[in-house]
Write an enzyme that holds these catalytic residues in place. Structure first.
Site: not given
Ligand code: ARG
Length: 297
Positions: A115, A195, A197, A285, A291
């Site tokens: 990412r 995360h 969030d 995902a 997010c």
């Molecule tokens: N596939 C992404 C990751 O794992 C999803 C991100 C989702 N974002 C979030 N803030 N929860 O990074």
């Protein structure tokens, strides 16, 4: 200015400088959204499982929901080779400093190399619009995933900082200095809640949606001390329906994944108005409403 338990706090939130709600929303088009790798437990078994047309419809419904709330989104184009770029809460932490009238963003240092290439696109987007674009110190060896893990306490210059999976605690020392804000640290202890969030959603100065299983005792105590009315989300709705990955843009409406029955009931009981949105393609995902947007001043 880092607090790990209620005892570390020497000021009440109401004695900290006020912070207006951010009023601009940024979305990223799902043009290249896909599941090409597995970097959180929700993605396993979902590689290649995105239905493009459905993802577009769901994203358009999210854009329409913000527009209906008078928050017409600014758009970033998703880029090829960056299938998670649609989750645009993660590449930056927006801030506003009323004292100097400075609007800016702190750039993330993505934990996952898959990412990392997303961040420069947002740096350019915000630079072009006149935002102060800041970075963590170059010699700091720490990960930081923006508003995936760092959340403003509504109405105050006070940050919540999740760490354990994507963000390192050292990032918060630097961030606290950079922005001159106290930070309440929350250790994330369950990989489904990778995360902050995914397990804490501050709604207003008093209320927050909380998934208690995501935190240790010190974290739960901090949340219960700082919010007058934490609203507990059943583990099933938080873990599998992303009920805590909701967003309250105005202190009343709560955009939330469709079908979180107990959570929406509890929100209504506290006079919030749930706005249900289906984000099922994006949940494959590991993300939902919160997010998929970034709020900036
Ligand atoms: N596939 C992404 C990751 O794992 C999803 C991100 C989702 N974002 C979030 N803030 N929860 O990074």
């Amino acid at each position: 200015m880092l607090c790990r338990s209620p005892d570390d706090l020497d000021v009440a939130p109401k004695d900290l400088p006020p912070l207006p709600r951010p009023n601009r929303v940024v979305l990223t088009t799902p043009t290249h959204f896909d599941i090409e790798y597995v970097i959180n437990p929700h993605m396993s078994d979902n590689v290649g499982a995105v239905t493009r047309e459905v993802a577009w419809q769901q994203w358009k419904a999210l854009r329409a929901a913000y527009t209906a709330l008078d928050c017409a989104p600014a758009l970033v184009d998703g880029r090829p080779g960056l299938p998670d770029m649609v989750f645009c809460a993660n590449q930056t932490l927006p801030f506003y400093t009323p004292r100097t009238n400075t609007r800016g963003v702190v750039l993330s240092r993505m934990h996952r190399p898959e990412r990392a290439g997303e961040v420069p696109h947002y740096a350019r987007f915000f630079e072009d619009r006149g935002y102060a674009v800041k970075s963590l110190p170059e010699d700091l060896d720490a990960d930081f995933e923006g508003m995936g893990d760092a959340l403003w306490h509504p109405g105050r210059r006070l940050l919540w900082g999740g760490y354990g999976y994507r963000t390192s605690p050292e990032a918060y020392d630097a961030l606290s200095d950079l922005l001159d804000v106290p930070i309440l640290l929350l250790h994330l202890t369950d990989p489904d809640y990778y995360h902050l969030d995914t397990c804490l959603c501050p709604l207003d100065a008093d209320h927050a949606l909380v998934a208690p299983k995501a935190f240790d005792d010190a974290g739960r105590a901090l949340i219960d001390t700082l919010f007058d009315t934490p609203i507990e989300v059943p583990d099933r709705e938080a873990r599998h329906q992303f009920a805590c990955n909701a967003h309250c843009p105005d202190g009343t409406h709560v955009l939330i994944q469709e079908g979180c029955e107990t959570t929406t009931k509890r929100l209504r009981a506290h006079d919030f108005v749930p706005v249900e949105i289906d984000t099922s393609e994006f949940m494959k995902a590991g993300g939902s409403v919160f997010c998929m947007k970034q709020m900036v001043w």
